[in-house]
Design an enzyme around this catalytic site. Sequence first.
Site, PDB file in Angstrom:
ATOM      1  N   SER A 102      10.047 -99.403  51.806  1.00  0.00           N
ATOM      2  CA  SER A 102      10.429-100.587  50.847  1.00  0.00           C
ATOM      3  C   SER A 102       9.777-100.139  49.482  1.00  0.00           C
ATOM      4  CB  SER A 102       9.470-101.583  51.400  1.00  0.00           C
ATOM      5  OG  SER A 102       9.344-102.655  50.415  1.00  0.00           O
ATOM      6  N   HIS A 126      14.419 -99.919  52.342  1.00  0.00           N
ATOM      7  CA  HIS A 126      14.160-101.325  52.583  1.00  0.00           C
ATOM      8  C   HIS A 126      14.373-102.069  51.205  1.00  0.00           C
ATOM      9  CE1 HIS A 126      12.773-104.704  55.244  1.00  0.00           C
ATOM     10  NE2 HIS A 126      11.936-104.921  54.038  1.00  0.00           N
ATOM     11  N   ASP A 183      13.485-105.775  49.242  1.00  0.00           N
ATOM     12  CA  ASP A 183      13.007-106.734  49.708  1.00  0.00           C
ATOM     13  C   ASP A 183      13.283-107.686  48.488  1.00  0.00           C
ATOM     14  OD1 ASP A 183      11.219-106.684  52.034  1.00  0.00           O
ATOM     15  OD2 ASP A 183      10.103-105.489  50.549  1.00  0.00           O
ATOM     16  N   MET A 200      13.407-111.728  47.315  1.00  0.00           N
ATOM     17  CA  MET A 200      12.399-112.744  47.167  1.00  0.00           C
ATOM     18  C   MET A 200      12.688-113.859  46.055  1.00  0.00           C
ATOM     19  SD  MET A 200       8.580-111.075  47.899  1.00  0.00           S
ATOM     20  CE  MET A 200       8.342-109.627  48.869  1.00  0.00           C
ATOM     21  N   HIS A 252      16.518-107.046  52.958  1.00  0.00           N
ATOM     22  CA  HIS A 252      15.509-108.105  53.808  1.00  0.00           C
ATOM     23  C   HIS A 252      15.334-109.097  52.848  1.00  0.00           C
ATOM     24  CE1 HIS A 252      10.997-109.450  55.194  1.00  0.00           C
ATOM     25  NE2 HIS A 252      12.071-109.974  55.794  1.00  0.00           N
ATOM     26  N   MET A 268      14.309-112.768  51.835  1.00  0.00           N
ATOM     27  CA  MET A 268      13.402-113.598  51.917  1.00  0.00           C
ATOM     28  C   MET A 268      13.686-115.047  50.784  1.00  0.00           C
ATOM     29  SD  MET A 268      10.041-111.089  52.362  1.00  0.00           S
ATOM     30  CE  MET A 268      10.827-109.892  51.720  1.00  0.00           C
ATOM     31  N   MET A 297       7.932-109.659  61.533  1.00  0.00           N
ATOM     32  CA  MET A 297       7.001-109.320  60.563  1.00  0.00           C
ATOM     33  C   MET A 297       5.694-109.231  61.079  1.00  0.00           C
ATOM     34  SD  MET A 297       8.677-109.415  57.810  1.00  0.00           S
ATOM     35  CE  MET A 297       7.345-109.233  56.747  1.00  0.00           C
ATOM     36  N   GLY A 324       6.027-111.780  51.700  1.00  0.00           N
ATOM     37  CA  GLY A 324       5.811-112.258  50.303  1.00  0.00           C
ATOM     38  C   GLY A 324       5.133-110.998  49.635  1.00  0.00           C
ATOM     39  N   PHE A 325       4.273-110.112  50.100  1.00  0.00           N
ATOM     40  CA  PHE A 325       3.635-109.192  49.442  1.00  0.00           C
ATOM     41  C   PHE A 325       3.379-107.946  49.944  1.00  0.00           C
ATOM     42  CE2 PHE A 325       2.280-113.341  47.923  1.00  0.00           C
ATOM     43  CZ  PHE A 325       2.447-113.274  46.701  1.00  0.00           C
ATOM     44  N   ASP A 368       7.658-104.669  60.152  1.00  0.00           N
ATOM     45  CA  ASP A 368       7.576-104.806  58.496  1.00  0.00           C
ATOM     46  C   ASP A 368       6.182-105.376  57.994  1.00  0.00           C
ATOM     47  OD1 ASP A 368       7.854-105.041  55.737  1.00  0.00           O
ATOM     48  OD2 ASP A 368       9.463-106.423  55.722  1.00  0.00           O
ATOM     49  N   GLY A 369       5.383-104.597  57.410  1.00  0.00           N
ATOM     50  CA  GLY A 369       4.181-105.098  56.933  1.00  0.00           C
ATOM     51  C   GLY A 369       2.849-104.546  57.460  1.00  0.00           C
ATOM     52  N   GLY A 370       2.360-103.597  56.315  1.00  0.00           N
ATOM     53  CA  GLY A 370       1.136-103.115  57.024  1.00  0.00           C
ATOM     54  C   GLY A 370       1.126-101.757  57.761  1.00  0.00           C
ATOM     55  N   GLY A 377       5.891 -99.724  52.677  1.00  0.00           N
ATOM     56  CA  GLY A 377       6.012 -99.994  51.345  1.00  0.00           C
ATOM     57  C   GLY A 377       4.918 -99.130  50.637  1.00  0.00           C
ATOM     58  N   SER A 378       3.690 -99.620  50.563  1.00  0.00           N
ATOM     59  CA  SER A 378       2.605 -98.925  50.025  1.00  0.00           C
ATOM     60  C   SER A 378       2.209 -97.448  50.859  1.00  0.00           C
ATOM     61  CB  SER A 378       1.248 -99.977  50.327  1.00  0.00           C
ATOM     62  OG  SER A 378       1.061-100.655  51.361  1.00  0.00           O
TER      63      SER A 378
HETATM   64  C1  DX5 Z   1       6.574-107.875  52.607  1.00  0.00           C
HETATM   65  C2  DX5 Z   1       7.860-107.239  52.363  1.00  0.00           C
HETATM   66  C3  DX5 Z   1       7.560-105.798  53.192  1.00  0.00           C
HETATM   67  C4  DX5 Z   1       6.517-105.027  52.100  1.00  0.00           C
HETATM   68  C5  DX5 Z   1       5.739-104.257  52.844  1.00  0.00           C
HETATM   69  O1  DX5 Z   1       6.902-109.460  52.543  1.00  0.00           O
HETATM   70  O2  DX5 Z   1       8.726-107.798  53.192  1.00  0.00           O
HETATM   71  O3  DX5 Z   1       8.854-105.125  53.187  1.00  0.00           O
HETATM   72  O4  DX5 Z   1       7.030-104.177  51.118  1.00  0.00           O
HETATM   73  O5  DX5 Z   1       4.618-103.533  52.263  1.00  0.00           O
HETATM   74  P1  DX5 Z   1       3.620-102.850  52.788  1.00  0.00           P
HETATM   75  O6  DX5 Z   1       4.035-101.581  53.679  1.00  0.00           O
HETATM   76  O7  DX5 Z   1       2.682-102.083  51.840  1.00  0.00           O
HETATM   77  O8  DX5 Z   1       2.927-103.894  53.776  1.00  0.00           O
HETATM   78 ZN    ZN Z   2      10.587-106.439  53.802  1.00  0.00          ZN
END
Ligand code: DX5
Ligand code: ZN
Length: 219
Positions: A7, A30, A32, A34, A63, A65, A134, A139-140, A172-174, A194-195
């Site tokens: 992401s 990916h 995002d 928002m 994606h 949002m 999710m 959101g983050f 998606d997420g963590g 992402g991170s």
């Molecule tokens: C969060 C996004 C994710 C985000 C994931 O709302 O939809 O795609 O980038 O980031 P990590 O992998 O750091 O949780």
């Molecule tokens: Zn996403």
Amino acid sequence: MSAINPSILSADFANLEAELAKIATADAVHVDVMDNHFVPNLTIGLPVVQRIQEVSPVPLDVHLMITDVDRWAPEYADTGAASVTFHVEASAAPIRLVRELRARGSRAGLALRPATPVEPYLDLLAELDLLLVMTVEPGFGGQPFLETMLPKIRRARSAIDGSGAAVALQVDGGVSVETIEQAAEAGATVFVAGSAVYNSPDPAEAVQMLRQIADHAGG
Ligand code: DX5
Ligand code: ZN
């Protein structure tokens, strides 16, 4: 085979072309989107996604949002994105929308917030290319993986297998080297990170490690 979709939410937004080049070995990027209404954060919109599509070495996994998704999602399909995923909570007519996205040449994905159950949507599997469970509140980036989503991933996996539909199951997420194994064991096949990718000193190596763990666990 597992797919790893980094992401760009955790990338340097001032240097997107260079950031995309770092993940050329990934399966897709990916993206995002928002709108500060559906989620309390604001990222990029259509003109930037169009440019990403032009310069990206890998296909786009968009994606959305955003609240007004019935209005906007088709325009994202028109960018040439490989897939466009929208939140079922935001759409007034999800079946019409997935059909519209497919008619415009994109694959269509349905996303579920953590508190949205999968069961009401199982009859729609035949209409879908991708189901996104999710594993954080959207959101983050950088939030911890919600292990409480594992039963939902398992239920989605067995419903997809039972339906015979060719639906990718995305999380998606963590997602990280610590959490991807359990998500893969539960049945996910497409992993957004992402991170874990962009905060790594070597994003390409991070992609490779994630893929290896997921392939091993998913069997
Ligand atoms: C969060 C996004 C994710 C985000 C994931 O709302 O939809 O795609 O980038 O980031 P990590 O992998 O750091 O949780
Ligand atoms: Zn996403």
